[in-house]
Write an enzyme that holds these catalytic residues in place. Structure first.
Site, PDB file in Angstrom:
ATOM      1  N   TYR A   1       2.795  10.013  -0.399  1.00 52.45           N
ATOM      2  CA  TYR A   1       3.880   9.422   0.384  1.00 52.45           C
ATOM      3  C   TYR A   1       5.239   9.727  -0.243  1.00 52.45           C
ATOM      4  CZ  TYR A   1       0.177   6.487   2.460  1.00 52.45           C
ATOM      5  OH  TYR A   1      -0.952   6.009   3.065  1.00 52.45           O
TER       6      TYR A   1
ATOM      7  N   LYS B   1      -2.967   5.951  -4.225  1.00 56.52           N
ATOM      8  CA  LYS B   1      -4.083   6.837  -3.894  1.00 56.52           C
ATOM      9  C   LYS B   1      -3.962   8.198  -4.575  1.00 56.52           C
ATOM     10  CE  LYS B   1      -3.883   4.744   0.691  1.00 56.52           C
ATOM     11  NZ  LYS B   1      -2.445   4.377   0.721  1.00 56.52           N
TER      12      LYS B   1
ATOM     13  N   HIS C   1      -7.922   9.599  -1.587  1.00 54.36           N
ATOM     14  CA  HIS C   1      -7.242   9.575  -0.299  1.00 54.36           C
ATOM     15  C   HIS C   1      -8.059  10.264   0.807  1.00 54.36           C
ATOM     16  CE1 HIS C   1      -2.845   9.246   1.285  1.00 54.36           C
ATOM     17  NE2 HIS C   1      -3.716   8.971   2.240  1.00 54.36           N
TER      18      HIS C   1
ATOM     19  N   ASP D   1       0.839  -1.197   0.000  1.00 56.87           N
ATOM     20  CA  ASP D   1       0.000   0.000   0.000  1.00 56.87           C
ATOM     21  C   ASP D   1       0.876   1.251   0.000  1.00 56.87           C
ATOM     22  OD1 ASP D   1      -2.973   1.073   0.833  1.00 56.87           O
ATOM     23  OD2 ASP D   1      -1.414   2.262   1.807  1.00 56.87           O
TER      24      ASP D   1
END
Length: 282
Positions: free
Chosen positions: A52, A77, A110, A47
């Site tokens: 990120y 996401k 998200h 994931d």
């Protein structure tokens, strides 16, 4: 149950019951090595997310693992600044490029109500979802879903969606089980994924959880992750330490008693609750 076991999404796609989370895992060698260690340890569900900042490193680890693509389940996401139809198309294309993949297995919105679109979040979500439905139909993702959506966000999305979300990824752990949303998701065939399944480091200092772990000769993390699975959640533990990554996947050779489960159930509020998605400053 084993690390390779799966839940079945509403569209009959199989998703491994445990995922490896990469939130707060720095890009570069750290994200690369942690992802590679997880894959070596038997994880097949990874994931990540655009925000990120580690999609490229995660993608390199996937490529270098040598594991056939069809044996992996990869999630990324859509970030808050990219809500909208064309924006979502472009964002997914960029994520696929960074990951070095032709498709992802799950693509999520998200957050439901970004600060940039607070006055038009309903329309922005509808537009993003339309792009995601098309991506799903075109094979760019095998499943679509959301993250941090509360009931009113889902109900609004249902007004225009032709495909319901297959997943809702939430802050789920012993401190916050978000019972109403979890029940709503179940009623609509939406799988509950648990990010931050261990909450914060505070859980490791709670004597009641330590006592359960010591009695079972397991780690606190293993006990709490097993609790998450028993609740029907799909936990996404994160670590950058190879030995912990391995330990976190060893959840299938023990069971929690009703007393153990009750002990962990009683930790509500001990280390915080989910953020209000309508108030976040991002």
């Amino acid at each position: 149950m084993a690390l390779t076991d799966t839940f079945t999404l509403a569209n009959n796609v199989k998703i491994p019951v445990l995922g490896f989370g990469t939130w707060q895992t720095p890009d570069g060698d750290v994200a690369y090595q942690a992802t590679l260690d997880a894959l070596k340890a038997g994880y097949r569900h990874i994931d990540t997310a655009a925000i990120y900042g580690n999609e490229e490193s995660v993608g390199r680890a996937i490529a270098d693992s040598g594991i056939p693509r069809e044996d992996l389940f990869i999630t990324t996401k859509l970030w808050n600044t990219d809500h909208g139809y064309a924006e979502t198309q472009a964002a997914l294309k960029l994520s696929l490029k960074k990951l070095g993949l032709d498709y992802v297995d799950l693509y999520l919105i998200h957050w439901p109500n970004p600060i940039d679109f607070r006055n038009e979040w309903q329309q922005r979500n509808a537009d993003s979802w339309r792009a995601m439905e098309e991506a799903y139909q075109n094979g760019l993702t095998r499943a679509i879903g959301v993250s941090n959506f509360q009931i009113h966000h889902l109900e609004e999305l249902f007004k225009t969606a032709t495909i319901k979300p297959m997943v809702n990824q939430l802050f789920l752990n012993p401190s916050d089980t978000d019972d109403e949303v979890v029940a709503f998701n179940k009623a609509h065939g939406i799988l509950n994924e648990a990010y931050s399944p261990l909450g914060t480091g505070a859980i490791f200092d709670l004597p009641e959880v330590k006592a359960v772990a010591n009695r079972l000769n397991k780690t606190v993390a293993q006990v709490v992750l097993r609790w998450s699975l028993d609740k029907g959640f799909l936990p996404l533990p994160k670590s950058t330490h190879a030995e912990r990554i391995i330990e976190n996947g060893q959840l299938f050779d023990f069971e929690l008693s009703a007393k153990d489960t009750a002990t962990i159930d009683n930790l509500r509020g001990k280390f915080g609750f989910h953020k209000d998605a309508d108030q976040v400053e991002f």
